[in-house]
Design an enzyme around this catalytic site. Structure first.
Site: not given
Ligand code: 13P
Length: 404
Positions: A74, A187, A228, A230, A270, A341, A404
């Site tokens: 993605d 996500k 997610e 992170e 995630k 993932s 991302y």
């Protein structure tokens, strides 16, 4: 199962009422004996029907069944541009489409190791060279289709360059449309940084709350939310510091998910693995990473969560696989599936093998299949490192302040 009898006094002066003992009662409540106060639990206004819950938990379990994990394909247009630049390929819509066509048209046996693929909006509506929608190609392989829903970071003023993630406006409408278009999970990546005064409690709370709002909106629309948070590997902090921060972040996320009535059985987490910062001079073994990671998860993630799919966070392909394998061999209780993932760590050697040339299709698919299989074995604690790793698979994929 233990059940208090009506009228029985519970610790703290609470008293069980008839309602609490009735399985059919929508309102579970406890009465405070000494003050007469009534404390009504939120169960009175259920967020999801039994059918919605069943659908969500089945989707989540399908994605992580039998060592399967997720391909995070993605990358936004800009992020894909950075990937293509590395292999000297121009960042056009057609080049992005061609690379993804090669990945998605790999042999059907990929469905033994990949349970879900996360797409970017553009890719969801792209087709292969025969005119078939990518999402239909994936579904015919039995792979669940997901979509990136966050829309990038916005600065949190008064902090040390911390961010909150955008994308909540109109999210419900976007989710409803994606569900109609065959998407079953979403996500949302929130980014927390370890640095001076970071992550601040403001950044932790703000991102936890946004993740919980997103998760709740996804579930209302039949999408399993991948949550997610992170903690990025930028910095020179050690393993212990990363573990401390990861625990604080995850604890805040699960408090927010509970506050927002998110159905945990219909979610996937995630997270980052607990690793030392990229610039830390001390090196740690996969077993040390695994012990720190599983300890942090064990302290913070409820057993109701069906699966934890790690991101690769700039580790080399081989390190991401070795660490996942060690995590699955870690001798601590692990009530969830522990899988992957990965974006970079599933595509780096495939991108290198492709180099923008259609003639390299076979080699590209073999490289992708090899990493997918290795990670599936690692998700079962069965990966055996052969010692014959390619240069691409051992190369660090770290990028500072990665978006991302
Ligand atoms: P990496 O595996 O490349 O870290 O990316 C996974 C991802 O989806 C980040 O949001």
């Amino acid at each position: 199962m233990w059940q208090p009898k009506a009228g029985v006094t519970l610790p703290g002066g609470w008293c069980a009422t008839e309602d609490m003992l009735s399985p059919r009662s929508p309102a579970t409540h406890l009465e405070r004996c000494d003050t007469g106060l009534v404390f009504t639990m939120a169960h009175r206004f259920p967020a999801l029907t039994a059918e919605q819950k069943k659908e969500l938990s089945e989707i989540a379990q399908r994605i992580v069944a039998n060592g399967k994990g997720i391909l995070a394909a993605d990358e936004s247009v800009g992020t894909m541009g950075n990937r293509l630049q590395r292999i000297k390929v121009e960042n056009t819509e057609e080049n992005r489409r061609q690379f993804r066509e090669i990945l998605f048209s790999v042999d059907n046996s990929i469905n033994q190791s990949i349970g879900g693929v996360i797409l970017f909006h553009e890719t969801l509506y792209q087709k292969d060279s025969q005119g078939k929608l990518f999402r239909n190609i994936l579904k015919e392989k039995g792979i669940v289709v997901g979509i990136k829903l966050d829309q990038g970071g916005a600065p949190l003023a008064g902090t040390n360059k911390e961010t909150s993630i955008q994308g909540l406006d109109g999210l419900s409408e976007r989710c409803a449309q994606y569900k109609k278009d065959g998407v079953d999970f979403g996500k949302w990546r929130a980014v927390l940084r370890i640095a001076d005064q970071c992550p601040s409690s403001l950044a932790i709370q703000e991102n936890a709350n946004a993740l919980a709002r997103y998760a709740s909106i996804c579930q209302q629309n039949g999408l399993v939310p991948i949550v997610e948070p992170e903690v990025i590997p930028d910095g020179d902090h050690d393993l212990e510091h990363c573990q401390y921060v990861t625990e604080k972040v995850l604890a805040a996320v699960y408090k927010a998910l509970s506050d927002h009535h998110v159905y945990l059985e219909g979610t996937l987490l995630k997270p980052n693995m607990v690793t030392a910062g990229h610039a830390c001079t001390k090196k740690y073994t996969p077993e040390q990473v695994a012990m720190a990671t599983v300890t942090a998860l064990h302290r913070t993630v409820p057993a109701a969560v069906p699966g934890i799919c790690f991101l690769s966070g700039g580790m080399s392909e081989e390190d991401a696989t070795l660490n996942l394998n060690a995590i699955n061999l870690c001798p601590l209780p692990k009530p969830w599936k522990l899988s992957f993932s990965y974006g970079r760590a599933l595509q780096a050697s495939a991108l290198d093998a492709w180099g923008g040339k259609a003639a390299n299709k076979k080699a590209t698919q073999e490289a992708f299949m090899k990493r997918a299989l290795a990670n599936c074995q690692a998700a079962k604690g069965q990966y055996v490192h052969t010692g014959s790793s390619s240069a691409a698979s051992t190369q660090s994929l770290f990028t500072a302040c990665y978006t991302y």
